[in-house]
Design an enzyme around this catalytic site. Structure first.
Site, PDB file in Angstrom:
ATOM      1  N   HIS A 279       0.823  -1.210   0.000  1.00  0.00           N
ATOM      2  CA  HIS A 279       0.000   0.000   0.000  1.00  0.00           C
ATOM      3  C   HIS A 279       0.856   1.260   0.000  1.00  0.00           C
ATOM      4  CE1 HIS A 279       0.262   0.903   4.403  1.00  0.00           C
ATOM      5  NE2 HIS A 279       0.199  -0.404   4.571  1.00  0.00           N
ATOM      6  N   ASP A 291       6.139   0.786   6.795  1.00  0.00           N
ATOM      7  CA  ASP A 291       4.698   0.589   6.618  1.00  0.00           C
ATOM      8  C   ASP A 291       4.131   1.679   5.711  1.00  0.00           C
ATOM      9  OD1 ASP A 291       2.129  -0.356   6.940  1.00  0.00           O
ATOM     10  OD2 ASP A 291       1.816   0.633   8.862  1.00  0.00           O
ATOM     11  N   GLU A 325      -4.933   1.897   2.435  1.00  0.00           N
ATOM     12  CA  GLU A 325      -5.041   0.735   3.315  1.00  0.00           C
ATOM     13  C   GLU A 325      -5.201   1.157   4.766  1.00  0.00           C
ATOM     14  OE1 GLU A 325      -3.598  -2.350   6.117  1.00  0.00           O
ATOM     15  OE2 GLU A 325      -2.749  -0.370   5.740  1.00  0.00           O
ATOM     16  N   GLU A 326      -4.516   2.225   5.160  1.00  0.00           N
ATOM     17  CA  GLU A 326      -4.429   2.576   6.575  1.00  0.00           C
ATOM     18  C   GLU A 326      -5.757   3.002   7.186  1.00  0.00           C
ATOM     19  OE1 GLU A 326      -2.153   1.797   8.365  1.00  0.00           O
ATOM     20  OE2 GLU A 326      -0.221   1.921   7.386  1.00  0.00           O
ATOM     21  N   ASP A 353       3.363  -6.339   3.465  1.00  0.00           N
ATOM     22  CA  ASP A 353       2.906  -5.262   4.349  1.00  0.00           C
ATOM     23  C   ASP A 353       3.248  -5.580   5.798  1.00  0.00           C
ATOM     24  OD1 ASP A 353       1.729  -2.982   5.358  1.00  0.00           O
ATOM     25  OD2 ASP A 353      -0.316  -3.748   5.215  1.00  0.00           O
ATOM     26  N   HIS A 423       3.423   2.842  12.650  1.00  0.00           N
ATOM     27  CA  HIS A 423       2.545   4.002  12.844  1.00  0.00           C
ATOM     28  C   HIS A 423       3.160   5.094  13.722  1.00  0.00           C
ATOM     29  CE1 HIS A 423      -1.268   1.322  12.037  1.00  0.00           C
ATOM     30  NE2 HIS A 423      -0.442   1.376  11.000  1.00  0.00           N
TER      31      HIS A 423
END
Length: 467
Positions: A279, A291, A325-326, A353, A423
């Protein structure tokens, strides 16, 4: 003379046919480790573009950059697939502190969770109720919770070797914590960061209010693990302390973005599709290198490595760089929707991912018959210390392709350090090891090569379906 030429041509033909799967896979690894492009692409994506939250300028620039780079590879097709995505913005930096008595404060590190509303002007200050679970929250009820800030402090389970299992065991407090606390009249939520390490980095991530009315929606933030421990310790000494926090985030109207897609058209079965992807969007605190910048550039390099290794695919191989995606999965859903509308036959999809760490193997979402066939390839990966072949999850973005026929797989890197960065603001390019990233790209390419060469034979994924 003609006989010599004829014999020479036979020898050449025999030599070409003697190229074994092991030979081709060795060539793929060699090309990735000596002439890889993934690290170079990630450097630009991370350090020149930066964070790529859906709907942001960074996401727009990432779409343009990756499309241009795919076009440089000389693929048969490169295109953008439009998709509407949510646009959430963080606003001014968050601010928070613990107040033990009037004027006596200790700053703490927090960040707004993605999708949260802002605090009222001037922030929120209230007593704190610490809980370990949504179930515990429900036992307290409105009489205790109303007017308070709920502090969810259940850590990831440290004795689980699979850190994704540990993450899954506590992420409900982040995703649904504000929705549940809001029902009991809480004025805010503070959630322990999803992180096994003790540090000062708060980790964002998606949260939801479900169908909660606007009047019951409350601001939600993550707190770093160090400061979660500090707050818990201070509450053990004095239940009357206050926490103050302020955040200025807001949800704006949806905007148009794109999935980025490139294709090598199959030489024998052009209407059978293999997808490899990651992503393109990321959260906004770091630059999203693990990520999922790593998965994006590894997937791009799969197509380049096939060409570089002289492998002409039988089936059409697509790289898909999914958007959103997030905080919505709009890109994955859109790709599957269009594929279904066109009647496209996707036989295999692979996603990366889980960070750019050392690859350990793959997780397969398929039936037993297909998995048993895949296990026959395990020995080809043993020389590269790839030993993990298990049934399980494929990936969020490729999940919508699941239809009882398509085989789904996820690259499984070593996961022990992943949630140190997930994140958070330290998910940056300097945290990625070049060699580990390139090993992952080669590992993905090798699996795509095998699925392209052999397909799934006469085995139907609908046979013996036990999932």
């Amino acid at each position: 003379m003609k006989q010599l030429i004829f014999l020479f041509s036979i020898l050449i033909s025999l030599n070409l046919s003697a190229q074994t799967d092991a030979d081709n896979i060795k060539k793929i690894y060699s090309n990735s480790l000596t002439n890889g492009k993934s690290y170079e692409w990630l450097d630009h994506l991370s350090t020149q573009i930066g964070s790529r939250l859906s709907g942001s300028l960074g996401a727009e620039r990432a779409v343009e950059y990756t499309k241009e780079e795919l076009e440089k590879l000389g693929l048969d097709k490169v295109w953008l697939q439009p998709v509407m995505v949510p646009k959430w913005v963080r606003g001014a930096p968050e601010f928070a502190y613990i107040e033990t008595s009037p004027g006596v404060t200790t700053p703490i590190n927090i960040c707004a969770l993605g999708g949260s509303i802002a605090t009222p002007n001037g922030g929120v200050k209230a007593h704190v109720i610490e809980v370990k679970s949504l179930a515990e929250l429900a036992t307290l009820g409105e009489a205790i919770i109303k007017g308070k800030i709920v502090f969810y402090n259940r850590p990831m389970q440290a004795d689980l070797i699979n850190t994704f299992e540990a993450y899954g065991g506590c992420v409900d407090q982040r995703y649904a914590g504000a929705m549940e606390a809001g029902k009991y009249g809480a004025v805010g939520v503070i959630v322990r960061s999803m992180n096994l390490r003790m540090d000062d980095f708060p980790h964002t991530g998606s949260m939801s209010y479900g169908d909660l009315p606007n009047s019951q929606r409350i601001p939600s933030a993550a707190i770093s693990t160090n400061h979660a421990e500090l707050l818990s310790g201070m509450l053990a000494l004095d239940k009357k302390i206050n926490v103050f926090f302020s955040q200025n985030c807001q949800q704006l109207k949806d905007v148009q973005s794109y999935n980025v897609i490139g294709e090598i058209t199959g030489s024998e079965f052009p209407n059978e599709y293999i997808v490899v992807g990651g992503h393109l969007d990321s959260w906004d605190l770091g630059d999203g290198s693990h990520d999922d910048g790593a998965g994006v550039v590894q997937s791009m390099d799969v197509l380049r490595l096939l060409k570089e290794s002289g492998i002409k695919p039988k089936r059409s191989i697509r790289v898909v760089l999914f958007m959103n995606e997030e905080n919505g999965l709009r890109g994955g859903n859109k790709y599957a929707e269009v594929a279904k509308a066109k009647g496209e036959n996707h036989i295999f999809a692979l996603e990366s991912d889980s960070g750019g760490f050392t690859p350990r193997g793959f997780s397969f979402d398929c039936n037993d018959a297909v998995f048993n066939k895949v296990m026959q390839w395990e020995s080809l990966f043993k020389p590269y210390l790839i030993h993990y072949f298990e049934k399980g999850h494929g990936g969020a973005d490729i999940g919508p392709l699941k239809n009882g026929t398509t085989v789904l797989a996820g690259l499984v890197p070593d996961s022990q350090r992943y949630f140190d960065y997930h994140h958070a603001s330290n998910d940056t390019f300097d945290a990625v090891n070049k060699r580990e990233l390139e090993l992952g790209a080669a590992t993905m390419t090798a699996l795509v090569y095998l699925f392209d060469k052999y397909g799934i034979g006469t085995i139907s994924n609908k046979e013996e379906l036990k999932d």
